[in-house]
Design a protein around this motif. Sequence first.
Motif, PDB file in Angstrom:
ATOM      1  N   GLY A 180       0.798  -1.217   0.000  1.00 37.73           N
ATOM      2  CA  GLY A 180       0.000   0.000   0.000  1.00 37.73           C
ATOM      3  C   GLY A 180       0.833   1.270   0.000  1.00 37.73           C
ATOM      4  O   GLY A 180       0.592   2.186  -0.798  1.00 37.73           O
ATOM      5  N   LEU A 181       1.797   1.337   0.894  1.00 38.36           N
ATOM      6  CA  LEU A 181       2.592   2.548   1.012  1.00 38.36           C
ATOM      7  C   LEU A 181       3.436   2.785  -0.230  1.00 38.36           C
ATOM      8  O   LEU A 181       3.543   3.912  -0.732  1.00 38.36           O
ATOM      9  N   GLU A 182       4.003   1.724  -0.745  1.00 36.05           N
ATOM     10  CA  GLU A 182       4.808   1.843  -1.958  1.00 36.05           C
ATOM     11  C   GLU A 182       3.971   2.380  -3.122  1.00 36.05           C
ATOM     12  O   GLU A 182       4.395   3.282  -3.856  1.00 36.05           O
ATOM     13  N   GLU A 183       2.762   1.831  -3.286  1.00 37.98           N
ATOM     14  CA  GLU A 183       1.899   2.268  -4.393  1.00 37.98           C
ATOM     15  C   GLU A 183       1.377   3.679  -4.163  1.00 37.98           C
ATOM     16  O   GLU A 183       1.232   4.462  -5.115  1.00 37.98           O
ATOM     17  N   ALA A 184       1.096   4.030  -2.912  1.00 36.75           N
ATOM     18  CA  ALA A 184       0.643   5.386  -2.617  1.00 36.75           C
ATOM     19  C   ALA A 184       1.735   6.408  -2.940  1.00 36.75           C
ATOM     20  O   ALA A 184       1.457   7.487  -3.477  1.00 36.75           O
ATOM     21  N   LEU A 185       2.982   6.056  -2.623  1.00 38.00           N
ATOM     22  CA  LEU A 185       4.096   6.954  -2.934  1.00 38.00           C
ATOM     23  C   LEU A 185       4.285   7.113  -4.439  1.00 38.00           C
ATOM     24  O   LEU A 185       4.533   8.220  -4.931  1.00 38.00           O
ATOM     25  N   LYS A 186       4.144   6.034  -5.171  1.00 36.21           N
ATOM     26  CA  LYS A 186       4.254   6.124  -6.630  1.00 36.21           C
ATOM     27  C   LYS A 186       3.157   7.010  -7.201  1.00 36.21           C
ATOM     28  O   LYS A 186       3.416   7.848  -8.082  1.00 36.21           O
ATOM     29  N   LEU A 187       1.928   6.833  -6.715  1.00 40.44           N
ATOM     30  CA  LEU A 187       0.822   7.645  -7.197  1.00 40.44           C
ATOM     31  C   LEU A 187       1.028   9.112  -6.829  1.00 40.44           C
ATOM     32  O   LEU A 187       0.784  10.020  -7.646  1.00 40.44           O
ATOM     33  N   ALA A 188       1.483   9.365  -5.608  1.00 44.30           N
ATOM     34  CA  ALA A 188       1.721  10.741  -5.173  1.00 44.30           C
ATOM     35  C   ALA A 188       2.780  11.409  -6.041  1.00 44.30           C
ATOM     36  O   ALA A 188       2.627  12.581  -6.434  1.00 44.30           O
ATOM     37  N   GLN A 189       3.830  10.685  -6.360  1.00 42.56           N
ATOM     38  CA  GLN A 189       4.877  11.256  -7.206  1.00 42.56           C
ATOM     39  C   GLN A 189       4.374  11.524  -8.621  1.00 42.56           C
ATOM     40  O   GLN A 189       4.753  12.513  -9.251  1.00 42.56           O
ATOM     41  N   GLN A 190       3.507  10.641  -9.122  1.00 38.29           N
ATOM     42  CA  GLN A 190       2.913  10.867 -10.434  1.00 38.29           C
ATOM     43  C   GLN A 190       2.090  12.159 -10.440  1.00 38.29           C
ATOM     44  O   GLN A 190       2.206  12.993 -11.343  1.00 38.29           O
ATOM     45  N   ILE A 191       1.231  12.322  -9.402  1.00 37.98           N
ATOM     46  CA  ILE A 191       0.398  13.522  -9.316  1.00 37.98           C
ATOM     47  C   ILE A 191       1.261  14.771  -9.167  1.00 37.98           C
ATOM     48  O   ILE A 191       0.989  15.818  -9.775  1.00 37.98           O
ATOM     49  N   ALA A 192       2.331  14.667  -8.385  1.00 36.43           N
ATOM     50  CA  ALA A 192       3.217  15.812  -8.172  1.00 36.43           C
ATOM     51  C   ALA A 192       3.970  16.198  -9.430  1.00 36.43           C
ATOM     52  O   ALA A 192       4.439  17.335  -9.550  1.00 36.43           O
ATOM     53  N   SER A 193       4.077  15.291 -10.389  1.00 40.48           N
ATOM     54  CA  SER A 193       4.834  15.570 -11.618  1.00 40.48           C
ATOM     55  C   SER A 193       4.035  16.382 -12.635  1.00 40.48           C
ATOM     56  O   SER A 193       4.603  16.923 -13.585  1.00 40.48           O
ATOM     57  N   PHE A 194       2.710  16.486 -12.460  1.00 45.66           N
ATOM     58  CA  PHE A 194       1.880  17.213 -13.416  1.00 45.66           C
ATOM     59  C   PHE A 194       2.000  18.726 -13.183  1.00 45.66           C
ATOM     60  O   PHE A 194       2.354  19.169 -12.091  1.00 45.66           O
ATOM     61  N   PRO A 195       1.674  19.552 -14.190  1.00 51.74           N
ATOM     62  CA  PRO A 195       1.618  20.999 -13.966  1.00 51.74           C
ATOM     63  C   PRO A 195       0.620  21.323 -12.847  1.00 51.74           C
ATOM     64  O   PRO A 195      -0.564  21.014 -12.955  1.00 51.74           O
ATOM     65  N   GLN A 196       1.096  21.927 -11.775  1.00 54.31           N
ATOM     66  CA  GLN A 196       0.303  22.021 -10.555  1.00 54.31           C
ATOM     67  C   GLN A 196      -0.795  23.077 -10.600  1.00 54.31           C
ATOM     68  O   GLN A 196      -1.859  22.891 -10.016  1.00 54.31           O
ATOM     69  N   ASP A 197      -0.584  24.187 -11.256  1.00 55.80           N
ATOM     70  CA  ASP A 197      -1.614  25.223 -11.275  1.00 55.80           C
ATOM     71  C   ASP A 197      -2.912  24.699 -11.884  1.00 55.80           C
ATOM     72  O   ASP A 197      -4.003  24.902 -11.337  1.00 55.80           O
ATOM     73  N   CYS A 198      -2.784  24.030 -13.008  1.00 57.11           N
ATOM     74  CA  CYS A 198      -3.960  23.471 -13.676  1.00 57.11           C
ATOM     75  C   CYS A 198      -4.583  22.365 -12.837  1.00 57.11           C
ATOM     76  O   CYS A 198      -5.808  22.315 -12.665  1.00 57.11           O
TER      77      CYS A 198
END
Length: 283
Positions: free
Chosen positions: A213-231
């Motif tokens: 769970g934690l490993e997958e949550a971290l991967k997902l969080a990093q994916q979301i953080a990689s997108f243009p944040q303002d949009c």
Amino acid sequence: MSHTQTRRGSLSHKMARFFGARFYCTNYIRTVDYDRVRLIEINRPSVRNAVNDTTAKELFTAFKDFEKNPALSVGILAGNGGNFCSGYDLKELASKDEAPALSSPFSVSSPAPMGPTRLCLSKPVIACLTGYAVAGGLELALWCDLRIAESNVILGMFNRRFGVPLIDGGTVRLPALIGLSRALDLILTVREVAAKEAHDIGLVNQIVPVGKGLEEALKLAQQIASFPQDCLLHDRQSAMQASLGQANNLKFEYETAEGLIKDAVKGARKFSQGFGRSGKRIH
């Protein structure tokens, strides 16, 4: 937030080492900052990460700190020791003549009974659900944007067994998430909800193997953080605004439950005496 570095061998510490991050803790909260992601972990495994007053304050502070830190884009909320959170600490509640932490005036600028559940953050948070995620623990999960669940997770409104009302957003967020009929099913009963059903009804977004769970949550969080944040943050805020008239509804939930707190203390005392566990009735 002030932190003390620790070297304990928990899962979060191992993940911190794996991702090259540093690991810190307060009394009952442990945090890992890696790049643009902050992991906030409840650390009371001996009571299945039940939240007492101190834990609630530390959770509130941790997420306020996450919110105001411009270097952080995504948060993760998890529990140490195999469980996400079993709800409010009923043994602590049972020790009180009243419930001062629960009967204080409603305020979005102070901790809720479970900590951060009145905060309306501008950044997303992912819940990593393991073991028990019940009662107030489920309300914490509902507060998060997304929920990743390990395959053996157990969810449910177990507070119903002890006369403890939902005052951390459960009656507001659950119907918005899964619909009124399904929400009432969970609110009015004490039945367990397993991972597959939770996924089928939209209560969790993803099921992963136990221990992942934690490993997958971290991967997902990093994916979301990689997108243009303002949009991303604009679209997130617009979607949330459309789905919830949140502040007024949370205030209504809390204030109308105030008269139930004495019964909640009585139920908590029965819990502390061993009644009502494993699904047994206490009346």
